[in-house]
Design a protein around this motif. Structure first.
Motif, PDB file in Angstrom:
ATOM      1  N   THR A   4     -52.278  58.573 102.098  1.00  0.00           N
ATOM      2  CA  THR A   4     -50.870  58.219 102.204  1.00  0.00           C
ATOM      3  C   THR A   4     -50.563  57.492 103.507  1.00  0.00           C
ATOM      4  O   THR A   4     -49.406  57.237 103.812  1.00  0.00           O
ATOM      5  CB  THR A   4     -49.965  59.460 102.092  1.00  0.00           C
ATOM      6  OG1 THR A   4     -50.279  60.350 103.156  1.00  0.00           O
ATOM      7  CG2 THR A   4     -50.147  60.145 100.757  1.00  0.00           C
ATOM      8  N   GLU A   5     -51.576  57.190 104.281  1.00  0.00           N
ATOM      9  CA  GLU A   5     -51.365  56.409 105.499  1.00  0.00           C
ATOM     10  C   GLU A   5     -52.532  55.459 105.711  1.00  0.00           C
ATOM     11  O   GLU A   5     -53.631  55.676 105.216  1.00  0.00           O
ATOM     12  CB  GLU A   5     -51.181  57.313 106.719  1.00  0.00           C
ATOM     13  CG  GLU A   5     -52.390  58.123 107.093  1.00  0.00           C
ATOM     14  CD  GLU A   5     -52.156  59.009 108.302  1.00  0.00           C
ATOM     15  OE1 GLU A   5     -53.056  59.079 109.147  1.00  0.00           O
ATOM     16  OE2 GLU A   5     -51.094  59.625 108.398  1.00  0.00           O
ATOM     17  N   THR A   7     -54.134  52.531 108.843  1.00  0.00           N
ATOM     18  CA  THR A   7     -54.065  52.084 110.231  1.00  0.00           C
ATOM     19  C   THR A   7     -54.348  50.597 110.260  1.00  0.00           C
ATOM     20  O   THR A   7     -55.358  50.136 109.726  1.00  0.00           O
ATOM     21  CB  THR A   7     -55.082  52.838 111.110  1.00  0.00           C
ATOM     22  OG1 THR A   7     -54.815  54.239 111.003  1.00  0.00           O
ATOM     23  CG2 THR A   7     -54.975  52.405 112.557  1.00  0.00           C
ATOM     24  N   VAL A  12     -50.296  53.212 112.896  1.00  0.00           N
ATOM     25  CA  VAL A  12     -50.358  54.003 111.666  1.00  0.00           C
ATOM     26  C   VAL A  12     -49.138  53.671 110.809  1.00  0.00           C
ATOM     27  O   VAL A  12     -48.009  53.646 111.297  1.00  0.00           O
ATOM     28  CB  VAL A  12     -50.401  55.513 111.987  1.00  0.00           C
ATOM     29  CG1 VAL A  12     -50.372  56.334 110.704  1.00  0.00           C
ATOM     30  CG2 VAL A  12     -51.632  55.842 112.805  1.00  0.00           C
ATOM     31  N   LEU A  14     -47.224  54.802 107.181  1.00  0.00           N
ATOM     32  CA  LEU A  14     -47.116  55.814 106.134  1.00  0.00           C
ATOM     33  C   LEU A  14     -46.601  55.178 104.857  1.00  0.00           C
ATOM     34  O   LEU A  14     -45.843  54.213 104.901  1.00  0.00           O
ATOM     35  CB  LEU A  14     -46.113  56.901 106.550  1.00  0.00           C
ATOM     36  CG  LEU A  14     -46.376  57.652 107.833  1.00  0.00           C
ATOM     37  CD1 LEU A  14     -45.203  58.580 108.133  1.00  0.00           C
ATOM     38  CD2 LEU A  14     -47.660  58.443 107.735  1.00  0.00           C
ATOM     39  N   ARG A  15     -46.970  55.752 103.713  1.00  0.00           N
ATOM     40  CA  ARG A  15     -46.379  55.277 102.467  1.00  0.00           C
ATOM     41  C   ARG A  15     -44.884  55.454 102.546  1.00  0.00           C
ATOM     42  O   ARG A  15     -44.387  56.391 103.165  1.00  0.00           O
ATOM     43  CB  ARG A  15     -46.934  56.034 101.263  1.00  0.00           C
ATOM     44  CG  ARG A  15     -48.326  55.515 100.902  1.00  0.00           C
ATOM     45  CD  ARG A  15     -48.838  56.052  99.626  1.00  0.00           C
ATOM     46  NE  ARG A  15     -48.081  55.503  98.494  1.00  0.00           N
ATOM     47  CZ  ARG A  15     -48.529  55.556  97.257  1.00  0.00           C
ATOM     48  NH1 ARG A  15     -49.665  56.124  96.968  1.00  0.00           N
ATOM     49  NH2 ARG A  15     -47.802  55.044  96.280  1.00  0.00           N
ATOM     50  N   ASP A  18     -43.393  58.873 101.917  1.00  0.00           N
ATOM     51  CA  ASP A  18     -43.603  59.877 102.960  1.00  0.00           C
ATOM     52  C   ASP A  18     -42.722  59.611 104.177  1.00  0.00           C
ATOM     53  O   ASP A  18     -42.164  60.541 104.765  1.00  0.00           O
ATOM     54  CB  ASP A  18     -45.079  59.916 103.365  1.00  0.00           C
ATOM     55  CG  ASP A  18     -45.976  60.322 102.201  1.00  0.00           C
ATOM     56  OD1 ASP A  18     -45.555  61.202 101.415  1.00  0.00           O
ATOM     57  OD2 ASP A  18     -47.078  59.752 102.070  1.00  0.00           O
ATOM     58  N   ALA A  19     -42.581  58.342 104.537  1.00  0.00           N
ATOM     59  CA  ALA A  19     -41.695  57.988 105.649  1.00  0.00           C
ATOM     60  C   ALA A  19     -40.252  58.324 105.294  1.00  0.00           C
ATOM     61  O   ALA A  19     -39.506  58.848 106.124  1.00  0.00           O
ATOM     62  CB  ALA A  19     -41.834  56.505 105.983  1.00  0.00           C
ATOM     63  N   PHE A  49     -46.033  50.398 102.970  1.00  0.00           N
ATOM     64  CA  PHE A  49     -46.446  51.288 104.043  1.00  0.00           C
ATOM     65  C   PHE A  49     -45.567  50.959 105.249  1.00  0.00           C
ATOM     66  O   PHE A  49     -45.391  49.797 105.595  1.00  0.00           O
ATOM     67  CB  PHE A  49     -47.933  51.087 104.376  1.00  0.00           C
ATOM     68  CG  PHE A  49     -48.840  51.664 103.324  1.00  0.00           C
ATOM     69  CD1 PHE A  49     -49.389  52.928 103.491  1.00  0.00           C
ATOM     70  CD2 PHE A  49     -49.125  50.956 102.172  1.00  0.00           C
ATOM     71  CE1 PHE A  49     -50.211  53.472 102.522  1.00  0.00           C
ATOM     72  CE2 PHE A  49     -49.951  51.494 101.192  1.00  0.00           C
ATOM     73  CZ  PHE A  49     -50.497  52.757 101.365  1.00  0.00           C
ATOM     74  N   SER A  51     -44.095  51.647 109.253  1.00  0.00           N
ATOM     75  CA  SER A  51     -44.322  52.132 110.613  1.00  0.00           C
ATOM     76  C   SER A  51     -43.222  53.145 110.925  1.00  0.00           C
ATOM     77  O   SER A  51     -42.038  52.795 110.976  1.00  0.00           O
ATOM     78  CB  SER A  51     -44.264  50.964 111.597  1.00  0.00           C
ATOM     79  OG  SER A  51     -44.092  51.438 112.911  1.00  0.00           O
ATOM     80  N   GLU A  52     -43.607  54.404 111.126  1.00  0.00           N
ATOM     81  CA  GLU A  52     -42.606  55.444 111.381  1.00  0.00           C
ATOM     82  C   GLU A  52     -41.811  55.190 112.668  1.00  0.00           C
ATOM     83  O   GLU A  52     -40.591  55.368 112.683  1.00  0.00           O
ATOM     84  CB  GLU A  52     -43.264  56.821 111.411  1.00  0.00           C
ATOM     85  CG  GLU A  52     -42.281  57.931 111.201  1.00  0.00           C
ATOM     86  CD  GLU A  52     -42.945  59.269 110.939  1.00  0.00           C
ATOM     87  OE1 GLU A  52     -42.245  60.133 110.407  1.00  0.00           O
ATOM     88  OE2 GLU A  52     -44.127  59.453 111.267  1.00  0.00           O
TER      89      GLU A  52
END
Length: 92
Positions: A4-5, A7, A12, A14-15, A18-19, A49, A51-52
């Motif tokens: 689910t992540e 790099t 990193v 995240l999908r 999930d984010a 994906f 970036s948190e």
């Protein structure tokens, strides 16, 4: 690294689901932000994906803008009340 992540260049991602879950937002909204370039995101195999830190920074700016808008709107309403002689304007 979990499935689910990913790099990329040391960052990193995240999908989006999930984010979104971590930020208490809908996955569709987070994906739209990435698609519009408002947050850093990568579309890989049909999945966004995110970036948190980019999402967190966006949300911080949004919250600050909302606070400024609320303050401005509050002042506008007080001015309207004063202008039209509303009784609550005397108390403010």
């Amino acid at each position: 690294m979990s499935s689910t992540e990913i790099t990329i260049g040391g960052a990193v991602f995240l999908r989006s689901r999930d984010a979104a879950r971590a930020a208490h937002l809908s996955p569709d909204y987070v994906s739209r932000l990435a698609k519009r370039g408002l947050i850093d995101g990568k579309l890989i195999d049909g999945h966004w994906f995110i970036s948190e830190p980019s999402l967190a920074a966006f949300l911080t700016v949004q919250e600050r803008e909302k606070e400024l808008w609320r303050a401005r709107l509050s002042e506008l309403r007080r001015e309207e009340q004063r202008r039209f002689g509303h009784p609550s304007a005397v108390l403010a």
